[in-house]
Write an enzyme that holds these catalytic residues in place. Structure first.
Site, PDB file in Angstrom:
ATOM      1  N   ARG A 151       0.844  -1.199   0.000  1.00  0.00           N
ATOM      2  CA  ARG A 151       0.000   0.000   0.000  1.00  0.00           C
ATOM      3  C   ARG A 151       0.879   1.248   0.000  1.00  0.00           C
ATOM      4  NH1 ARG A 151      -4.360  -1.722   4.734  1.00  0.00           N
ATOM      5  NH2 ARG A 151      -5.312  -3.490   3.616  1.00  0.00           N
ATOM      6  N   ASP A 192       2.150   5.032  -0.171  1.00  0.00           N
ATOM      7  CA  ASP A 192       1.605   6.269   0.377  1.00  0.00           C
ATOM      8  C   ASP A 192       1.367   7.305  -0.710  1.00  0.00           C
ATOM      9  OD1 ASP A 192       1.636   5.406   3.047  1.00  0.00           O
ATOM     10  OD2 ASP A 192       3.720   6.008   3.317  1.00  0.00           O
ATOM     11  N   ARG A 215      11.762   5.352   3.523  1.00  0.00           N
ATOM     12  CA  ARG A 215      11.909   6.810   3.586  1.00  0.00           C
ATOM     13  C   ARG A 215      12.637   7.243   4.857  1.00  0.00           C
ATOM     14  NH1 ARG A 215       5.988   8.904   2.892  1.00  0.00           N
ATOM     15  NH2 ARG A 215       7.001  10.903   3.313  1.00  0.00           N
TER      16      ARG A 215
END
Length: 245
Positions: free
Chosen positions: A50, A52, A198
């Site tokens: 999923r 972002d 990230r």
């Protein structure tokens, strides 16, 4: 009931992410609308990851079931027609067995992060890279990255909203290299925590700037403390490249 596996490419910039949400338009919603448009069936897709808001994909994978047995080539052609003008492309469609699950059958996920490392801001890639004007030492970044390979508690690099049952993950690859003005980070694992790539990238940037020593990345990992993580890198530079099955 036939099950279809899709390989999908998309520009994540205009979307709120992969998953359907109430606060905007998602990649999942666009694809499910396209499926219903050609098949007449309302379905829910299941995905391998999923992504972002703002995160891109070159090899996202999803599956869905239909009542009718369609030719996979016709499915991909119909979806690409109905997905226009959204920046989403179906690269491949295959019939798979009912035991196939896009998420749970995955053996590895591969991500790439792109940092544009130059003084001038990007004119053509504004939403496709992280612009860092300060010179980065990609060799120091790569050396630091190798210190956190393997199975560890990645709490430091885990979002506070992460829903995973455990912070333990096995990081198989974290490579850093330079190609001209681009600093490229490649990360591979069977599964990642929410915001893990990230977060690791934001901390690697501190090493590249010389604000952290090479040993600083491992020290942050060992702290198992989210507050020890560098500022998280923006979503614009992240790409889901491929899923292995």
């Amino acid at each position: 009931m036939p099950r279809y596996k899709l390989t999908i490419e998309y520009d994540g910039t205009p979307f709120v992410g992969w998953q359907r949400q109430t606060n905007g338009f998602s990649v999942q919603e666009a694809i499910e609308i396209a499926i219903e448009a050609f098949s007449g069936e309302a379905v829910r897709t299941q995905t391998a990851g999923r992504t972002d808001a703002g995160v891109h994909a070159r090899g996202q994978v999803a599956h869905f079931d239909l009542e009718r047995d369609w030719d996979p080539f016709r499915v991909s052609e119909a979806l690409n027609y109905h997905l226009k003008p959204h920046p989403i492309a179906i690269l491949d469609c295959q019939l798979v067995g009912e035991e196939f699950e896009a998420r749970f059958s995955a053996k590895a996920r591969h991500y790439r992060y792109l940092i544009l490392n130059r003084r001038a801001r990007p004119a053509l890639e504004a939403d496709k890279v992280w612009h860092v004007a300060v010179p980065l030492d990609e060799k120091a970044m790569h050396e630091a990255a190798q210190t956190i390979l393997g199975r560890h508690d990645f709490t430091t690099f885990r979002s506070a909203q992460c829903q995973a049952n455990s912070p333990l993950r096995t990081l198989d690859r974290l490579d850093v290299k330079r190609e001209g003005d681009l600093v490229i980070i490649e990360a591979s694992a069977r599964a990642f925590l929410h915001h893990q790539v990230r977060s690791m990238t934001g901390s690697l940037k501190l090493v590249g700037e010389g604000r952290w020593p090479v040993s600083g990345l491992r020290a942050a990992l060992d702290a198992q403390d989210r507050s020890k993580c560098g500022a998280m890198a923006p979503s614009s530079g992240l790409y889901l490249m491929a899923i292995d099955y």
